[in-house]
Design a protein around this motif. Structure first.
Motif, short mmCIF file in Angstrom:
data_model
loop_
_atom_site.label_atom_id
_atom_site.label_comp_id
_atom_site.label_asym_id
_atom_site.label_seq_id
_atom_site.Cartn_x
_atom_site.Cartn_y
_atom_site.Cartn_z
N GLU A 1 0.81 -1.22 0.00
CA GLU A 1 0.00 0.00 0.00
C GLU A 1 0.84 1.27 0.00
OE1 GLU A 1 -3.15 0.14 -0.39
OE2 GLU A 1 -3.47 -2.03 -0.35
N ASP A 2 2.16 1.17 -0.15
CA ASP A 2 2.99 2.36 -0.13
C ASP A 2 2.82 3.14 -1.44
OD1 ASP A 2 5.43 1.48 -2.03
OD2 ASP A 2 4.88 -0.21 -0.74
N ARG A 3 3.35 4.35 -1.46
CA ARG A 3 3.16 5.25 -2.60
C ARG A 3 3.78 4.71 -3.87
NH1 ARG A 3 6.00 9.68 -4.75
NH2 ARG A 3 4.65 11.30 -5.64
N SER B 1 7.27 5.59 0.88
CA SER B 1 6.14 6.52 0.94
C SER B 1 6.57 7.97 0.77
CB SER B 1 5.38 6.36 2.27
OG SER B 1 4.88 5.04 2.40
N TYR B 2 7.84 8.17 0.42
CA TYR B 2 8.36 9.54 0.29
C TYR B 2 7.68 10.26 -0.88
CZ TYR B 2 11.54 13.33 -1.01
OH TYR B 2 12.08 14.53 -1.36
N ALA B 3 7.28 11.49 -0.65
CA ALA B 3 6.67 12.32 -1.69
C ALA B 3 7.45 13.63 -1.76
CB ALA B 3 5.21 12.61 -1.38
N ARG C 1 1.66 1.81 -5.32
CA ARG C 1 0.44 2.29 -5.96
C ARG C 1 0.75 2.88 -7.34
NH1 ARG C 1 -0.46 4.56 -0.78
NH2 ARG C 1 -0.05 6.65 -1.64
N TRP C 2 1.90 3.56 -7.44
CA TRP C 2 2.30 4.10 -8.74
C TRP C 2 2.55 2.97 -9.75
CZ3 TRP C 2 7.22 3.46 -11.03
CH2 TRP C 2 7.42 4.18 -12.22
#
Length: 352
Positions: free
Chosen positions: A297-299, A341-343, A302-303
């Motif tokens: 479910e991390d960023r 999860s870094y944005a 998902r990408w």
């Protein structure tokens, strides 16, 4: 004798060709030197720039000459070739040494960092393991083909062959003769020996990855295991030689090949330049990350899921391998740990 400021060297097994010039570019020395007298010849020179192609034993000789105080630069062979007089049609050691000397004088020339003995030792493990894997693949294909000559057909895949090989060879209903069965069993014994060798190398590589701090940080990336992390640390001497992750991805050949002209961009397949082994490992790790992305479910995951739904599996595979190369650059160059999860912070618009 005029003062030598730059020397081009064409390395070989027994005889080295040198081409030395002064500050004005005039030739001072052009001669062949035996391998036994190679280091002693440079020991009598004042410290200068020494350039040689990045080839077999180049890192060893670079370390030896650096110990004498020389500034040693290794140049990729494809960057030296355009400076050789006569082009691809005329080639000899003297022209290669002259071209190397000329290429080293270019202000924007790219150089290969010199590897340390420790890094080359780790790469020995990877090269030997790769060789045994190739031998095992060739042997497995040979055994499968020989069995097919007698009407013994086995399912595809090395696991299926390993599971069914002995039963089919020992089956008395097929046309195999006694001598053929013995020959195939000797091939089976060789297969087991290769498996043992590969297992030993896997343990050694895993031990290096476990005790190396940089490799441990690389393994935080999903899809980067011990094999890839160890190879990345040993292959990339200093990640700071690249300005950003995009340059490292281009160095590995995971970027589109350009045929652009007249302001119109034409992008093709990936260039596949750079280190083939490390690029292969990145693609294998990317395949694992793509196949399991829906379970996380991390960023980043998902990408990957959204990208696969939009462009398909294989294009996503290339994109994830490129992404992993960029992430590895950030981990190795900045010494940071990977956060899935870094944005990145968006820049504020002017006047906002």
């Amino acid at each position: 004798m005029d003062k030598i400021i730059r020397v081009g060297v064409d390395l070989a097994k027994n005889v080295m060709q040198v081409h030395a010039v002064d500050a004005a570019g005039h030739v001072v020395v052009r001669k062949a030197i035996a391998r036994q007298r190679f280091v002693s010849w440079f020991a009598n020179l004042d410290p200068c720039l020494v350039a040689m192609e990045a080839c077999g034993a180049a890192h060893y000789w670079a370390r030896k000459l650096r110990a004498l105080g020389h500034d040693v630069r290794l140049i990729p062979p494809q960057f030296v070739a355009p400076y050789r007089k006569g082009g691809a049609h005329v080639k000899n050691d003297a022209l290669d040494a002259e071209a190397t000397c000329e290429a080293a004088s270019r202000p924007h020339m790219r150089f290969v960092p010199v590897k340390s003995p420790a890094q080359q030792s780790v790469l020995v493990l990877h090269r030997m393991r790769t060789g045994f894997v190739e031998e095992r693949t060739a042997l497995v294909n040979r055994l499968r083909g020989l069995l097919a000559e007698f009407g013994v057909f086995l399912p595809q895949g090395i696991r299926q062959l390993r599971r069914n090989f002995l039963d089919r060879v020992e089956d008395g209903d097929n046309e195999l003769s006694g001598a053929a069965r013995q020959a195939l069993m000797r091939g089976w014994a060789q297969w087991q020996a290769l498996d043992d060798e590969i297992t030993w190398f896997d343990k050694q590589i895993a031990e290096h990855a476990t005790h190396d701090p940089q490799a441990q940080r690389c393994m935080d990336v999903c899809g980067v295991g011990r094999l890839t992390a160890s190879a990345a640390v040993a292959t990339v001497v200093d990640a700071r030689q690249f300005k950003n992750g995009r340059q490292m991805a281009a160095w590995l050949g995971i970027v589109p090949k350009q045929k652009s002209s007249g302001g119109k961009q034409r992008l093709g397949r990936i260039t596949k330049q750079g280190d083939t082994y490390l690029r292969t490992l990145l693609f294998q790790g990317a395949r694992s990350a793509v196949l399991t992305a829906h379970q996380r479910e991390d960023r980043l995951s998902r990408w990957i899921v959204q990208l696969q739904a939009r462009v398909g599996f294989y294009k996503t595979l290339v994109a994830v391998a490129n992404k992993h190369a960029r992430i590895l650059w950030a981990v190795l160059a900045k010494g940071e740990r990977f956060d899935p999860s870094y944005a990145p912070a968006r820049r504020m618009a002017a006047g906002a």
